[in-house]
Design a protein around this motif. Structure first.
Motif, PDB file in Angstrom:
ATOM      1  N   GLU A  19       0.824  -1.209   0.000  1.00  0.00           N
ATOM      2  CA  GLU A  19       0.000   0.000   0.000  1.00  0.00           C
ATOM      3  C   GLU A  19       0.857   1.257   0.000  1.00  0.00           C
ATOM      4  O   GLU A  19       0.603   2.194  -0.764  1.00  0.00           O
ATOM      5  CB  GLU A  19      -0.936  -0.003   1.208  1.00  0.00           C
ATOM      6  N   LEU A  20       1.901   1.281   0.822  1.00  0.00           N
ATOM      7  CA  LEU A  20       2.796   2.440   0.836  1.00  0.00           C
ATOM      8  C   LEU A  20       3.506   2.602  -0.509  1.00  0.00           C
ATOM      9  O   LEU A  20       3.655   3.719  -1.002  1.00  0.00           O
ATOM     10  CB  LEU A  20       3.829   2.302   1.961  1.00  0.00           C
ATOM     11  N   LEU A  21       3.930   1.501  -1.099  1.00  0.00           N
ATOM     12  CA  LEU A  21       4.609   1.544  -2.391  1.00  0.00           C
ATOM     13  C   LEU A  21       3.702   2.147  -3.457  1.00  0.00           C
ATOM     14  O   LEU A  21       4.101   3.053  -4.193  1.00  0.00           O
ATOM     15  CB  LEU A  21       5.023   0.129  -2.804  1.00  0.00           C
ATOM     16  N   PHE A  22       2.473   1.672  -3.531  1.00  0.00           N
ATOM     17  CA  PHE A  22       1.577   2.129  -4.584  1.00  0.00           C
ATOM     18  C   PHE A  22       1.052   3.536  -4.337  1.00  0.00           C
ATOM     19  O   PHE A  22       0.761   4.257  -5.283  1.00  0.00           O
ATOM     20  CB  PHE A  22       0.438   1.140  -4.788  1.00  0.00           C
ATOM     21  N   ARG A  23       0.939   3.931  -3.089  1.00  0.00           N
ATOM     22  CA  ARG A  23       0.432   5.274  -2.788  1.00  0.00           C
ATOM     23  C   ARG A  23       1.519   6.344  -2.771  1.00  0.00           C
ATOM     24  O   ARG A  23       1.272   7.480  -3.157  1.00  0.00           O
ATOM     25  CB  ARG A  23      -0.275   5.292  -1.442  1.00  0.00           C
ATOM     26  N   HIS A  24       2.720   5.965  -2.279  1.00  0.00           N
ATOM     27  CA  HIS A  24       3.741   6.985  -2.030  1.00  0.00           C
ATOM     28  C   HIS A  24       5.095   6.693  -2.669  1.00  0.00           C
ATOM     29  O   HIS A  24       6.018   7.479  -2.502  1.00  0.00           O
ATOM     30  CB  HIS A  24       3.930   7.165  -0.522  1.00  0.00           C
ATOM     31  N   ALA A  28       8.828   5.336   0.439  1.00  0.00           N
ATOM     32  CA  ALA A  28       7.967   5.221   1.616  1.00  0.00           C
ATOM     33  C   ALA A  28       8.088   3.857   2.293  1.00  0.00           C
ATOM     34  O   ALA A  28       7.617   3.681   3.408  1.00  0.00           O
ATOM     35  CB  ALA A  28       6.512   5.459   1.227  1.00  0.00           C
ATOM     36  N   VAL A  29       8.718   2.907   1.625  1.00  0.00           N
ATOM     37  CA  VAL A  29       8.814   1.555   2.182  1.00  0.00           C
ATOM     38  C   VAL A  29      10.051   1.480   3.080  1.00  0.00           C
ATOM     39  O   VAL A  29      11.107   0.995   2.693  1.00  0.00           O
ATOM     40  CB  VAL A  29       8.832   0.489   1.072  1.00  0.00           C
ATOM     41  N   THR A  30       9.884   2.022   4.286  1.00  0.00           N
ATOM     42  CA  THR A  30      10.924   1.949   5.318  1.00  0.00           C
ATOM     43  C   THR A  30      10.405   1.064   6.440  1.00  0.00           C
ATOM     44  O   THR A  30       9.192   0.875   6.596  1.00  0.00           O
ATOM     45  CB  THR A  30      11.238   3.343   5.881  1.00  0.00           C
ATOM     46  N   MET A  60       6.829  -5.760  -4.059  1.00  0.00           N
ATOM     47  CA  MET A  60       6.578  -5.593  -5.494  1.00  0.00           C
ATOM     48  C   MET A  60       6.242  -6.906  -6.178  1.00  0.00           C
ATOM     49  O   MET A  60       5.315  -6.991  -6.966  1.00  0.00           O
ATOM     50  CB  MET A  60       7.809  -5.010  -6.180  1.00  0.00           C
ATOM     51  N   THR A  61       7.021  -7.922  -5.901  1.00  0.00           N
ATOM     52  CA  THR A  61       6.866  -9.159  -6.649  1.00  0.00           C
ATOM     53  C   THR A  61       5.744 -10.036  -6.115  1.00  0.00           C
ATOM     54  O   THR A  61       5.292 -10.924  -6.807  1.00  0.00           O
ATOM     55  CB  THR A  61       8.177  -9.966  -6.658  1.00  0.00           C
ATOM     56  N   ASP A  88       1.580   4.531 -19.040  1.00  0.00           N
ATOM     57  CA  ASP A  88       1.160   5.454 -17.987  1.00  0.00           C
ATOM     58  C   ASP A  88       1.721   5.040 -16.636  1.00  0.00           C
ATOM     59  O   ASP A  88       2.129   5.871 -15.831  1.00  0.00           O
ATOM     60  CB  ASP A  88      -0.363   5.559 -17.920  1.00  0.00           C
ATOM     61  N   ASP A  89       1.764   3.731 -16.383  1.00  0.00           N
ATOM     62  CA  ASP A  89       2.323   3.243 -15.124  1.00  0.00           C
ATOM     63  C   ASP A  89       3.813   3.546 -15.058  1.00  0.00           C
ATOM     64  O   ASP A  89       4.325   3.994 -14.026  1.00  0.00           O
ATOM     65  CB  ASP A  89       2.072   1.738 -15.005  1.00  0.00           C
ATOM     66  N   LEU A  90       4.517   3.338 -16.172  1.00  0.00           N
ATOM     67  CA  LEU A  90       5.962   3.608 -16.202  1.00  0.00           C
ATOM     68  C   LEU A  90       6.282   5.097 -16.163  1.00  0.00           C
ATOM     69  O   LEU A  90       7.420   5.471 -15.932  1.00  0.00           O
ATOM     70  CB  LEU A  90       6.592   2.971 -17.436  1.00  0.00           C
ATOM     71  N   ALA A  91       5.282   5.942 -16.375  1.00  0.00           N
ATOM     72  CA  ALA A  91       5.508   7.387 -16.294  1.00  0.00           C
ATOM     73  C   ALA A  91       5.636   7.858 -14.846  1.00  0.00           C
ATOM     74  O   ALA A  91       6.067   8.983 -14.595  1.00  0.00           O
ATOM     75  CB  ALA A  91       4.370   8.140 -16.986  1.00  0.00           C
ATOM     76  N   GLN A  92       5.284   7.010 -13.902  1.00  0.00           N
ATOM     77  CA  GLN A  92       5.377   7.362 -12.488  1.00  0.00           C
ATOM     78  C   GLN A  92       6.803   7.113 -12.002  1.00  0.00           C
ATOM     79  O   GLN A  92       7.294   5.986 -12.082  1.00  0.00           O
ATOM     80  CB  GLN A  92       4.394   6.538 -11.672  1.00  0.00           C
ATOM     81  N   PRO A  93       7.474   8.139 -11.494  1.00  0.00           N
ATOM     82  CA  PRO A  93       8.870   7.980 -11.053  1.00  0.00           C
ATOM     83  C   PRO A  93       9.111   6.818 -10.090  1.00  0.00           C
ATOM     84  O   PRO A  93      10.109   6.100 -10.254  1.00  0.00           O
ATOM     85  CB  PRO A  93       9.200   9.331 -10.422  1.00  0.00           C
ATOM     86  N   PRO A  94       8.254   6.568  -9.107  1.00  0.00           N
ATOM     87  CA  PRO A  94       8.532   5.428  -8.222  1.00  0.00           C
ATOM     88  C   PRO A  94       8.529   4.091  -8.949  1.00  0.00           C
ATOM     89  O   PRO A  94       9.321   3.206  -8.649  1.00  0.00           O
ATOM     90  CB  PRO A  94       7.408   5.478  -7.181  1.00  0.00           C
TER      91      PRO A  94
END
Length: 190
Positions: A19-24, A28-30, A60-61, A88-94
């Motif tokens: 959730e943190l990965l996809f939102r932030h 954010a994954v600390t 991720m996996t 569009d997904d790859l356009a997101q820097p994270p």
């Protein structure tokens, strides 16, 4: 015998990390943020994942790949939509950062390489099924092997989005799709 509480905390941690990965994004994954989000102690996160990069990789996996599911005729239109979603997904820097990190780590870590190969296998299988459907319905003149389709279609999009760092225009996607041996285009030439 495995401890059910440990299994539940592990799942809660992975869910929070996803959730943190996809939102932030990947930053954010600390251990601290994941622990807070999952409602567990930071020591619990460290016990399962001593390294934050491994937690990120597992987050991720472990999730289902959303791309190229359920092909439907006309496959050409479906494929164009799916490539747009990917771009569009790859356009997101994270997403780009995590993808590049995984590609890099796959050279040094056998586990990461296996996960990369599994993801590529899933995409190849899905694209192979799409082109088999297009061939069966007469929409395309010849079947494409899944891995060839992955390279021909997703490779240029990844290059454009991740390596050049720019967006992927609709015209670029259209040229990729138009480059395939579609039956309708061939019939128009006659």
């Amino acid at each position: 015998m495995s401890d059910p509480r440990a299994a539940r905390s592990r799942e809660a941690i992975l869910g929070a990390a996803r959730e943190l990965l996809f939102r932030h994004g990947s930053g954010a994954v600390t251990h601290q943020r994941v622990a807070e989000h999952a409602g567990v102690g930071r020591a619990t996160v460290y016990r399962h994942w001593p390294r934050a990069d491994q937690l990120l990789l597992d987050a991720m996996t472990g999730s289902d790949m959303p791309f190229f599911k359920d092909p439907a005729p006309p496959v050409r239109d479906w494929l164009t939509r799916e490539l747009r979603i990917l771009a569009d997904d790859l356009a997101q820097p994270p997403v780009v950062a995590v993808s590049l990190t995984l590609m890099h780590d796959a050279h040094w870590d056998e586990g990461v390489a296996r996960q990369r190969d599994a993801s590529l296998g899933t995409v190849a299988e899905r694209l192979g099924a799409a082109f088999a459907l297009a061939y069966e319905t007469g929409e395309i003149l010849s079947e494409l092997a899944g891995y060839d389709a992955v390279a021909l279609l997703t490779g240029p999009i990844f290059y454009r989005a991740a390596l050049q760092g720019g967006g992927v225009p609709d015209g670029f996607i259209a040229r990729l799709v138009d480059g395939l041996p579609w039956a309708s285009r061939d019939a128009e030439r006659r």
